[in-house]
Design a protein around this motif. Structure first.
Motif, mmCIF file in Angstrom:
data_model
loop_
_atom_site.group_PDB
_atom_site.id
_atom_site.type_symbol
_atom_site.label_atom_id
_atom_site.label_comp_id
_atom_site.label_asym_id
_atom_site.label_seq_id
_atom_site.Cartn_x
_atom_site.Cartn_y
_atom_site.Cartn_z
ATOM 1 N N GLN A 131 0.995 -1.141 -0.124
ATOM 2 C CA GLN A 131 0.022 0.148 0.030
ATOM 3 C C GLN A 131 0.959 1.279 0.086
ATOM 4 O O GLN A 131 1.861 1.276 0.747
ATOM 5 C CB GLN A 131 -1.000 -0.089 1.065
ATOM 6 C CG GLN A 131 -1.667 1.207 1.439
ATOM 7 C CD GLN A 131 -2.863 1.259 0.532
ATOM 8 O OE1 GLN A 131 -3.360 0.423 0.076
ATOM 9 N NE2 GLN A 131 -2.787 2.501 -0.205
ATOM 10 N N TRP A 163 -0.453 10.311 5.974
ATOM 11 C CA TRP A 163 -0.557 9.035 5.660
ATOM 12 C C TRP A 163 -1.068 8.615 7.037
ATOM 13 O O TRP A 163 -2.226 7.837 7.072
ATOM 14 C CB TRP A 163 0.691 8.248 5.371
ATOM 15 C CG TRP A 163 0.722 6.798 5.595
ATOM 16 C CD1 TRP A 163 1.328 6.273 6.832
ATOM 17 C CD2 TRP A 163 -0.071 6.025 4.987
ATOM 18 N NE1 TRP A 163 0.978 4.826 6.676
ATOM 19 C CE2 TRP A 163 0.108 4.547 5.604
ATOM 20 C CE3 TRP A 163 -0.894 5.637 3.794
ATOM 21 C CZ2 TRP A 163 -0.345 3.440 5.133
ATOM 22 C CZ3 TRP A 163 -1.670 4.689 3.385
ATOM 23 C CH2 TRP A 163 -1.036 3.436 4.017
ATOM 24 N N VAL A 166 -5.018 8.925 7.105
ATOM 25 C CA VAL A 166 -5.679 7.901 6.035
ATOM 26 C C VAL A 166 -5.357 6.624 5.825
ATOM 27 O O VAL A 166 -6.023 5.914 5.006
ATOM 28 C CB VAL A 166 -5.800 8.720 4.713
ATOM 29 C CG1 VAL A 166 -6.109 9.972 4.681
ATOM 30 C CG2 VAL A 166 -4.424 8.827 4.090
ATOM 31 N N LYS A 167 -4.356 6.019 6.538
ATOM 32 C CA LYS A 167 -3.982 4.586 6.311
ATOM 33 C C LYS A 167 -5.133 3.654 6.882
ATOM 34 O O LYS A 167 -5.697 4.083 7.645
ATOM 35 C CB LYS A 167 -2.570 4.520 6.958
ATOM 36 C CG LYS A 167 -2.815 4.516 8.577
ATOM 37 C CD LYS A 167 -1.499 4.019 9.338
ATOM 38 C CE LYS A 167 -1.753 4.256 10.697
ATOM 39 N NZ LYS A 167 -0.249 4.265 11.415
ATOM 40 N N LEU A 168 -5.131 2.544 6.168
ATOM 41 C CA LEU A 168 -6.072 1.550 6.623
ATOM 42 C C LEU A 168 -4.941 0.589 6.998
ATOM 43 O O LEU A 168 -3.929 0.331 6.373
ATOM 44 C CB LEU A 168 -6.674 1.201 5.395
ATOM 45 C CG LEU A 168 -8.028 1.871 4.937
ATOM 46 C CD1 LEU A 168 -8.496 1.443 3.438
ATOM 47 C CD2 LEU A 168 -8.997 2.380 5.835
ATOM 48 N N SER A 169 -5.597 -0.178 8.001
ATOM 49 C CA SER A 169 -4.802 -1.509 8.539
ATOM 50 C C SER A 169 -4.936 -2.601 7.268
ATOM 51 O O SER A 169 -5.875 -2.726 6.648
ATOM 52 C CB SER A 169 -5.305 -2.049 9.905
ATOM 53 O OG SER A 169 -6.700 -2.586 9.626
ATOM 54 N N GLU A 172 -8.356 -4.119 7.044
ATOM 55 C CA GLU A 172 -9.283 -3.197 6.512
ATOM 56 C C GLU A 172 -9.179 -3.021 4.893
ATOM 57 O O GLU A 172 -10.059 -2.651 4.386
ATOM 58 C CB GLU A 172 -8.972 -1.557 6.930
ATOM 59 C CG GLU A 172 -9.480 -1.620 8.545
ATOM 60 C CD GLU A 172 -9.219 -0.238 9.356
ATOM 61 O OE1 GLU A 172 -10.002 0.399 9.654
ATOM 62 O OE2 GLU A 172 -7.886 0.203 8.983
ATOM 63 N N THR A 173 -8.241 -3.270 4.312
ATOM 64 C CA THR A 173 -7.713 -3.060 2.984
ATOM 65 C C THR A 173 -8.309 -4.354 2.218
ATOM 66 O O THR A 173 -8.936 -4.360 1.117
ATOM 67 C CB THR A 173 -6.416 -3.250 2.378
ATOM 68 O OG1 THR A 173 -5.822 -4.374 2.858
ATOM 69 C CG2 THR A 173 -5.580 -2.120 3.199
#
Length: 178
Positions: A131, A163, A166-169, A172-173
């Motif tokens: 990512q 980042w 807005v980051k997703l674990s 979560e992706t």
């Protein structure tokens, strides 16, 4: 109705001609060329997913140099796509240069470890799922006091979402990992 295409500038102009003054949310990453086609009717539009804006050049001398060279070559302001592509290529070339060979596993390993200085700032990927670790900009279309790079309106950055905001674990992706 606000997908990028020939109909979108007409829709925005028509809405403004009918007296609608409400804030309009543009398509995510609406290109500067489309904003120029909308013209002053687009003033006040909001874009919540820009990954770059040439108007940040006052904070970044590398971006200013890129803008000038882009304009001198193409005679238009560089859109977010051009800025992103240049930053991405800078990152990719840094990864290739850092790789011990041009074999796929070595390149992947190199790209997972580097953070390249680009016209968007530091660019890296998360090694778990590749990512891109890059923030977003919330922008508003404004009328420029003086036309610049052939643009009379531009995307003014109103908020930088780093980042870490807005980051997703990985779960979560939806990615199961690599």
């Amino acid at each position: 109705a606000l997908a990028t295409g020939d109909e979108m500038p007409a829709l925005v102009r028509q809405a403004r001609d009918f007296g609608l003054k409400q804030v309009m949310l543009s398509p995510v990453g609406m290109p500067d060329s489309m904003l120029q086609a909308v013209g002053e009717s687009g003033i006040g539009m909001i874009s919540a997913g820009q990954l770059g804006s040439w108007m940040n050049e006052d904070q970044n001398p590398d971006l200013k140099k890129f803008n000038e060279e882009f304009y001198n070559t193409y005679k238009v302001a560089p859109g977010a796509t051009a800025i992103q592509a240049y930053a991405g290529m800078t990152w990719l070339l840094a990864g290739l240069e850092a790789s011990k060979s041009l074999e796929t596993p070595d390149i992947i390993s190199s790209l997972e470890k580097i953070k390249a200085k680009t016209i968007l700032g530091g660019l890296a990927i998360r090694d778990k799922d590749h990512q891109g670790m890059l923030g977003l900009y919330r922008t508003e279309a404004i009328k420029l006091p003086t036309a610049k790079y052939g643009a009379s309106v531009g995307w003014k950055v109103t908020k930088v979402l780093g980042w870490d905001q807005v980051k997703l674990s990985l779960p979560e992706t939806g990615c199961k990992g690599l």
